[in-house]
Design an enzyme around this catalytic site. Structure first.
Site: not given
Length: 241
Positions: A148, A164
């Site tokens: 990501s 995350y």
């Protein structure tokens, strides 16, 4: 004796829904036999049925990326069914909970960090290393790690998520380590960012479809032998580290 399929074999982890299912669909449409890796038996078999209905050759593989035993069993199942592995897409990932400040760095719950790393980073290592003997039997093996741009130290995108985002930074780093290790081999390893995709992962808030999100992973999974190695890519090209 193994019945070795002539078509290329791809394992997609977390392939029962969202981007993972879209990656599996895209590879299936490109002629791959797709091993659908997922923990949940019911969701996994539903995904396999959807792929088969669309004309793809697919089968389910029980896989919990947080378990080394599960990764080893999945590798044994793929060996039994297919005899080798041409493509591994490490797509399984979790965001971790965010309520109550557990991913605010000033109130960070380290158990949340551990859980996120266990899936998003350690899980990739477990599965990759379990599958390496099978990948070694392929002519043009490819490994794609779904990352990501929230892991980009340059871009600093998305909300503050101190479990995350760093998990994806570490995943990018480990991708580079694998690429360096395999520099003199046929194994090509890259990371990709699918973008902000409308799935249950984002509460369906994303602006992109799962098919759009899957496109870069499919491209990296089917790179030619002179393709890039150890990079981080999205649809636009290179994502800055």
């Amino acid at each position: 004796m193994n019945h070795v399929n002539d078509s290329k074999i791809a394992l997609v982890t977390g392939a029962n829904k969202g981007i993972g299912l879209a990656i599996a669909q895209g590879l299936g449409a490109a002629g791959f036999t797709v091993a659908v890796g997922a923990r949940d038996d019911v969701k996994r078999e539903k995904a396999v049925a959807r792929l088969q209905e669309a004309g793809a050759d697919a089968y389910g593989v029980a896989l919990d990326v947080t378990s080394a035993d599960s990764a080893a069993a999945a590798a044994a199942e793929i060996e039994r069914r297919s005899g080798r592995l041409d493509v591994l897409v490490n797509n399984a990932g979790i965001s971790g909970p965010t309520a109550g400040g557990v991913q605010d760095p000033t109130t960070l719950d380290l158990d949340v960090v551990r859980a996120v790393l266990d899936t998003n980073v350690f899980g990739v290592v477990r599965v990759t290393n379990a599958m390496l003997p099978l990948l070694g039997r392929a002519r043009s093996p490819r490994i794609v790690n779904v990352s990501s741009n929230m892991g980009s130290l340059t871009l600093r995108t998305g909300p503050v998520m101190a479990a995350y985002a760093p998990s994806k930074t570490m995943l990018n780093s480990i991708t580079v380590q694998y690429a360096r290790r395999f520099a003199d081999t046929d194994i090509i390893v890259n990371a990709c960012c699918p973008g902000y995709v409308a799935t249950d992962f984002t509460g369906f808030a994303g602006s992109r479809t799962p098919e759009q999100g899957a496109a870069i992973a499919i491209r990296l999974a089917t790179l030619p032998d002179d393709g890039p190695r150890g990079g981080f890519f999205d649809d636009e090209g290179v994502v800055p580290w």
